[in-house]
Design an enzyme around this catalytic site. Sequence first.
Site, PDB file in Angstrom:
ATOM      1  CD  GLN A 108     -52.355 -49.041  31.099  1.00  0.00           C
ATOM      2  OE1 GLN A 108     -51.498 -49.134  31.983  1.00  0.00           O
ATOM      3  NE2 GLN A 108     -52.756 -47.886  30.633  1.00  0.00           N
ATOM      4  N   GLY A 109     -53.056 -53.487  28.537  1.00  0.00           N
ATOM      5  CA  GLY A 109     -52.262 -53.844  27.357  1.00  0.00           C
ATOM      6  C   GLY A 109     -52.220 -52.705  26.361  1.00  0.00           C
ATOM      7  CB  SER A 146     -46.492 -50.140  26.385  1.00  0.00           C
ATOM      8  OG  SER A 146     -46.873 -49.082  27.224  1.00  0.00           O
ATOM      9  CD  GLU A 190     -51.335 -45.028  33.498  1.00  0.00           C
ATOM     10  OE1 GLU A 190     -50.548 -45.936  33.706  1.00  0.00           O
ATOM     11  OE2 GLU A 190     -51.592 -44.598  32.359  1.00  0.00           O
ATOM     12  CD  GLU A 210     -37.386 -37.696  30.221  1.00  0.00           C
ATOM     13  OE1 GLU A 210     -38.289 -38.571  30.259  1.00  0.00           O
ATOM     14  OE2 GLU A 210     -36.382 -37.740  30.942  1.00  0.00           O
TER      15      GLU A 210
HETATM   16  C1  LIG Z   1     -42.404 -50.501  35.559  1.00  0.00           C
HETATM   17  C2  LIG Z   1     -43.226 -50.241  34.343  1.00  0.00           C
HETATM   18  C3  LIG Z   1     -44.539 -50.670  34.294  1.00  0.00           C
HETATM   19  C4  LIG Z   1     -45.304 -50.480  33.153  1.00  0.00           C
HETATM   20  N1  LIG Z   1     -46.577 -50.991  33.114  1.00  0.00           N
HETATM   21  C5  LIG Z   1     -47.287 -50.897  31.954  1.00  0.00           C
HETATM   22  C6  LIG Z   1     -48.566 -51.542  31.836  1.00  0.00           C
HETATM   23  O1  LIG Z   1     -49.059 -52.187  32.773  1.00  0.00           O
HETATM   24  N2  LIG Z   1     -49.216 -51.445  30.671  1.00  0.00           N
HETATM   25  C7  LIG Z   1     -48.731 -50.740  29.609  1.00  0.00           C
HETATM   26  O2  LIG Z   1     -49.392 -50.669  28.573  1.00  0.00           O
HETATM   27  N3  LIG Z   1     -47.511 -50.142  29.673  1.00  0.00           N
HETATM   28  C8  LIG Z   1     -46.777 -50.212  30.814  1.00  0.00           C
HETATM   29  N4  LIG Z   1     -45.534 -49.625  30.899  1.00  0.00           N
HETATM   30  C9  LIG Z   1     -44.970 -48.977  29.709  1.00  0.00           C
HETATM   31  C10 LIG Z   1     -44.877 -47.473  29.820  1.00  0.00           C
HETATM   32  O3  LIG Z   1     -46.130 -46.873  29.650  1.00  0.00           O
HETATM   33  C11 LIG Z   1     -43.862 -47.017  28.761  1.00  0.00           C
HETATM   34  O4  LIG Z   1     -42.600 -47.547  29.143  1.00  0.00           O
HETATM   35  C12 LIG Z   1     -43.769 -45.517  28.665  1.00  0.00           C
HETATM   36  O5  LIG Z   1     -44.927 -45.001  28.079  1.00  0.00           O
HETATM   37  C13 LIG Z   1     -42.542 -45.071  27.845  1.00  0.00           C
HETATM   38  O6  LIG Z   1     -42.511 -45.697  26.608  1.00  0.00           O
HETATM   39  P1  LIG Z   1     -41.215 -46.462  26.097  1.00  0.00           P
HETATM   40  O7  LIG Z   1     -40.743 -47.388  27.162  1.00  0.00           O
HETATM   41  O8  LIG Z   1     -41.537 -47.038  24.758  1.00  0.00           O
HETATM   42  O9  LIG Z   1     -40.098 -45.347  25.946  1.00  0.00           O
HETATM   43  P2  LIG Z   1     -39.980 -44.276  24.759  1.00  0.00           P
HETATM   44  O10 LIG Z   1     -41.312 -43.679  24.486  1.00  0.00           O
HETATM   45  O11 LIG Z   1     -39.273 -44.918  23.621  1.00  0.00           O
HETATM   46  O12 LIG Z   1     -39.062 -43.186  25.414  1.00  0.00           O
HETATM   47  C14 LIG Z   1     -37.637 -43.297  25.466  1.00  0.00           C
HETATM   48  C15 LIG Z   1     -37.074 -41.980  25.977  1.00  0.00           C
HETATM   49  O13 LIG Z   1     -37.397 -40.917  25.066  1.00  0.00           O
HETATM   50  C16 LIG Z   1     -38.098 -39.870  25.739  1.00  0.00           C
HETATM   51  N5  LIG Z   1     -39.148 -39.315  24.868  1.00  0.00           N
HETATM   52  C17 LIG Z   1     -40.037 -40.008  24.124  1.00  0.00           C
HETATM   53  N6  LIG Z   1     -40.876 -39.152  23.489  1.00  0.00           N
HETATM   54  C18 LIG Z   1     -40.517 -37.900  23.852  1.00  0.00           C
HETATM   55  C19 LIG Z   1     -40.998 -36.593  23.533  1.00  0.00           C
HETATM   56  N7  LIG Z   1     -42.043 -36.424  22.727  1.00  0.00           N
HETATM   57  N8  LIG Z   1     -40.393 -35.540  24.109  1.00  0.00           N
HETATM   58  C20 LIG Z   1     -39.326 -35.698  24.941  1.00  0.00           C
HETATM   59  N9  LIG Z   1     -38.817 -36.915  25.281  1.00  0.00           N
HETATM   60  C21 LIG Z   1     -39.405 -38.001  24.733  1.00  0.00           C
HETATM   61  C22 LIG Z   1     -38.742 -40.540  26.953  1.00  0.00           C
HETATM   62  O14 LIG Z   1     -38.965 -39.608  27.990  1.00  0.00           O
HETATM   63  C23 LIG Z   1     -37.685 -41.575  27.336  1.00  0.00           C
HETATM   64  O15 LIG Z   1     -36.695 -40.977  28.125  1.00  0.00           O
HETATM   65  C24 LIG Z   1     -44.758 -49.797  32.046  1.00  0.00           C
HETATM   66  C25 LIG Z   1     -43.445 -49.331  32.096  1.00  0.00           C
HETATM   67  C26 LIG Z   1     -42.675 -49.553  33.220  1.00  0.00           C
HETATM   68  C27 LIG Z   1     -41.252 -49.071  33.224  1.00  0.00           C
END
Ligand SMILES: Cc1cc2nc3c(=O)[nH]c(=O)nc-3n(C[C@H](O)[C@H](O)[C@H](O)COP(=O)(O)OP(=O)(O)OC[C@H]3O[C@@H](n4cnc5c(N)ncnc54)[C@H](O)[C@@H]3O)c2cc1C
Length: 390
Positions: A126-127, A129, A244, A378
């Site tokens: 899944q691409g 993020s 998902e 969150e």
């Molecule tokens: C182990 C793992 C596997 C993954 N696998 C995939 C994958 O296969 N494909 C893929 O596409 N992605 C994948 N991801 C990515 C995942 O979907 C993102 O990490 C996730 O959506 C959070 O985005 P971010 O890391 O940019 O954090 P951010 O969105 O930057 O969040 C940072 C912090 O801010 C908080 N926050 C953000 N927005 C809000 C809001 N509106 N209200 C309150 N709090 C908020 C969050 O809860 C978090 O604590 C994976 C992530 C992990 C850790």
Amino acid sequence: MNLQLTSEQTAFRDEVRRFVKERLPTEIRDRLRLGHPARKQDTVAWQRILNERGWAVPHWPKEYGGAELGPMERLILLDEIYRGPAPVPQVFNTTMLGPVLLKFGTEQQKREWLPKLANLDVWFCQGFSEPGSGSDLASLRTAARREGNRYIVNGQKIWTTTAHVADYAFCLVRTETSARKQDGITFLMVDLRQKGVTIRPIVSIDGAHHLNEVFFDDVEVPLENLVGEEGRGWDCAKFLLGNERTMIANVGLCRERLDYAIELARRITQAGVALVEDAKLRAEFAWLDAEVRALELTNYRMLLTPEEQIANPAFASVLKLKGVEIQQELAALLMRIAGPQGLERRPLEGPDLGDWEALPTPRYFYSRAASIYGGTSEVQKDILAKTILG
Ligand SMILES: Cc1cc2nc3c(=O)[nH]c(=O)nc-3n(C[C@H](O)[C@H](O)[C@H](O)COP(=O)(O)OP(=O)(O)OC[C@H]3O[C@@H](n4cnc5c(N)ncnc54)[C@H](O)[C@@H]3O)c2cc1C
């Protein structure tokens, strides 16, 4: 609400239980019971066995290799797979891309891709993020421009689970910048084995390589790999992310891990007394058992709710939020049962596979990620606040 299985459902459960017992290779069962994540070869081998019965994709139409099982039968099947414990069918293929193709794909795409997805002849990741676009996914910047009968893709994805072993990624890319940010997004299936694709590992805190950064540098995608309409990829993404979150509740996995924890506590002794005799630990088991049961009931409630209400995102969010909390509690409990021996740092792969104590600590650390992927806790609370509290 009557939650007794009907006699047909009981017969189906027994049939699946027998099937898993007879057909699941012992080596895979033993690895998973110890707490190892399923390897690619485990998932492929087991999914192909399930696929002989249409059970790799039980919710798909028979025409495309599924078994057309209803939601209850599907849950029973999944619970029995977890109970095995056996690898669950590869989620990117079976619960994400497959249903998206069934809903938004052309007939040609369904005929070409669905059988391969079901049999794991092709492995998708899944691409979605990107650095800076996780929770706020619609801000993504990986760009695709149309040139004749193909797209040219440039940009970067991150946290791409299993990209290093995948053949393809289904990606969200931006094809339009002037529109509302959700409107200019397009859903493409990108071949990762071509020039211009660079995959870099991200080794996580458990010492293992599940995650990757993926870079696209003038990568070509033929027009026939566009899913749905150009610029309407957000519709596919919303549909997919709902599926998902429901899957991530992993109710059957919680039950299996709790049973395993109790089994260990019966086997392990301290000063000649089995751990399970400890009153505090017993209370913890009882509490977790009630939590898992409540999760099971919530899952059933969702399945028994009419279709139009299931579209309410609160259902998926509450299952994701609570399922993850319980998984993390269980991971912490297993680590405590392992005690000091579990602190010795050993790799997840290698000759020590039999030492169960080495596993709970890395698994505990990795379990922390469950409240991030698939939508953070969150963000789930935000959704619940909006949909329930208004
Ligand atoms: C182990 C793992 C596997 C993954 N696998 C995939 C994958 O296969 N494909 C893929 O596409 N992605 C994948 N991801 C990515 C995942 O979907 C993102 O990490 C996730 O959506 C959070 O985005 P971010 O890391 O940019 O954090 P951010 O969105 O930057 O969040 C940072 C912090 O801010 C908080 N926050 C953000 N927005 C809000 C809001 N509106 N209200 C309150 N709090 C908020 C969050 O809860 C978090 O604590 C994976 C992530 C992990 C850790």
